[in-house]
Enzyme design. Structure first.
Site, PDB file in Angstrom:
ATOM      1  N   ARG A  51       3.757  -4.640  -2.746  1.00  0.00           N
ATOM      2  CA  ARG A  51       4.642  -3.610  -2.191  1.00  0.00           C
ATOM      3  C   ARG A  51       4.169  -3.046  -0.870  1.00  0.00           C
ATOM      4  O   ARG A  51       4.931  -2.919   0.071  1.00  0.00           O
ATOM      5  CB  ARG A  51       4.747  -2.413  -3.150  1.00  0.00           C
ATOM      6  CG  ARG A  51       5.916  -2.430  -4.065  1.00  0.00           C
ATOM      7  CD  ARG A  51       5.530  -1.681  -5.311  1.00  0.00           C
ATOM      8  NE  ARG A  51       4.361  -2.330  -5.878  1.00  0.00           N
ATOM      9  CZ  ARG A  51       4.426  -3.382  -6.674  1.00  0.00           C
ATOM     10  NH1 ARG A  51       5.572  -3.848  -7.059  1.00  0.00           N
ATOM     11  NH2 ARG A  51       3.335  -3.974  -7.130  1.00  0.00           N
ATOM     12  N   ARG A 101      -5.855  -2.288   4.474  1.00  0.00           N
ATOM     13  CA  ARG A 101      -6.280  -2.048   3.080  1.00  0.00           C
ATOM     14  C   ARG A 101      -7.624  -2.727   2.883  1.00  0.00           C
ATOM     15  O   ARG A 101      -7.799  -3.879   3.284  1.00  0.00           O
ATOM     16  CB  ARG A 101      -5.263  -2.622   2.103  1.00  0.00           C
ATOM     17  CG  ARG A 101      -5.794  -2.653   0.674  1.00  0.00           C
ATOM     18  CD  ARG A 101      -4.744  -3.000  -0.328  1.00  0.00           C
ATOM     19  NE  ARG A 101      -3.797  -1.915  -0.503  1.00  0.00           N
ATOM     20  CZ  ARG A 101      -2.864  -1.874  -1.456  1.00  0.00           C
ATOM     21  NH1 ARG A 101      -2.779  -2.877  -2.319  1.00  0.00           N
ATOM     22  NH2 ARG A 101      -2.045  -0.857  -1.558  1.00  0.00           N
TER      23      ARG A 101
END
Ligand code: NCD
Length: 304
Positions: A51, A101
């Site tokens: 996502r 990330r």
């Protein structure tokens, strides 16, 4: 230049403006379809994601921009030993904005110190996940009408769940929010959140182990996955992994207008039958994730 490393990098007024923009984008996508023409978003993902990475990419593409990046550390020069600082210096030559990330807490902060472009923390280890929090706030505001006067249950892995840490940081700034923290003893929220955020601000909260008991008082139930990748030993994970399973029976105990949120991915913690319940809002929540990221990209690139 503004970076987004923590949910506190935006004031509640700035968050309101961001959410207003996200709502306008949702209603009038055509108006924004070319706003980022010629701009590039880099997604530097050293940890798995569906996502977050794809909603960032979809957001940039829907704004008329383009995307580049990598989706695992193995496919980047990190595998050869390159530091995050060096990678970001190079990416700053190719892209206009980046989302990163990383499994290590603080890696996006390190990147921001060397970056020539805005850096967005897309999740750093068990620490923070500010854009998920923006998604969560927009979901609450859109589906509940406001972000105040409510009892929020946070359930599951509160120790390693970065979405929970960020959400607590953000929600304590809104009026009359009461927390019910539902977890096994082993997975309670870290001390720094209990002491420095909740107690320090005098926020009402209780820590409990039983989900059924908590259900009737909740306005929002935020379920989370047990964070397998952050456990030091597999046996411990296996012992914990099914500690809470929200099912149709438990939903009967909840208020008629309680919202069930989950950052996803789900493993076992919400049984699929609950998806049919109108109170289950986690797939809608994933949709809001795209609009808020569109609003964030526009804001950070000063194109809003
Ligand atoms: C979360 C994450 O990566 O922290 N996922 C997401 O970004 N929506 C939650 C999780 O992995 O459990």
């Amino acid at each position: 230049m503004k970076h987004v490393l923590s949910p506190l990098d935006f004031s509640t007024d700035e968050l309101d403006r961001l959410m207003d923009l996200a709502c306008d984008i949702e209603k009038n996508p055509q108006k924004y379809a070319k706003k980022c023409e010629g701009k590039q978003l880099a997604t530097l993902f050293y940890e798995p994601s569906t996502r977050t990475r794809l909603s960032f990419e979809s957001a940039m593409l829907s704004l008329g921009g383009s995307v580049l990046g990598f989706s695992s550390a193995d496919s980047s020069s990190a595998a050869k030993g390159e530091s995050v600082s060096d990678t970001i210096r190079v990416i700053s030559c190719y892209a206009d904005i980046c989302a990163i990330r990383h499994p290590k807490e603080g890696a996006p902060l390190v990147a921001s110190l060397r970056s020539g472009i805005p850096v967005i923390n897309a999740g750093d280890g068990g620490h923070q996940h500010p854009t998920q929090t923006m998604t969560d706030l927009l979901s609450i505001r859109s589906l509940k009408g406001s972000i105040c006067h409510m009892t929020v249950g946070l359930c599951g892995d509160l120790k390693f769940g970065r979405t929970v840490h960020s959400l607590i940081h953000a929600l304590v700034r809104y009026p009359d929010i009461h927390f019910v923290l539902i977890s096994p003893k082993e997975l309670q929220i870290p001390d720094y959140i209990r002491e420095d955020v909740l107690k320090a601000r005098g926020i009402p909260f209780e820590e409990v182990t039983d989900l059924e008991d908590a259900m009737p008082k909740l306005d929002i139930l935020y379920m989370t996955r047990v964070q397998k990748e952050r456990f030091f030993n597999e046996e411990e994970y296996i012992r914990m992994k099914d500690c809470y399973i929200l099912d149709v029976e438990k939903m009967k105990l909840a208020k008629q207008d309680m919202l069930v949120l989950h950052p996803l991915p789900r493993v076992n913690e919400i049984s699929v039958e609950v998806d049919e319940d109108p109170r289950a809002a986690y797939f809608k929540q994933a949709r809001y994730g795209k609009y808020i990221r569109m609003a964030l990209i526009l804001t950070l690139l000063e194109l809003a």
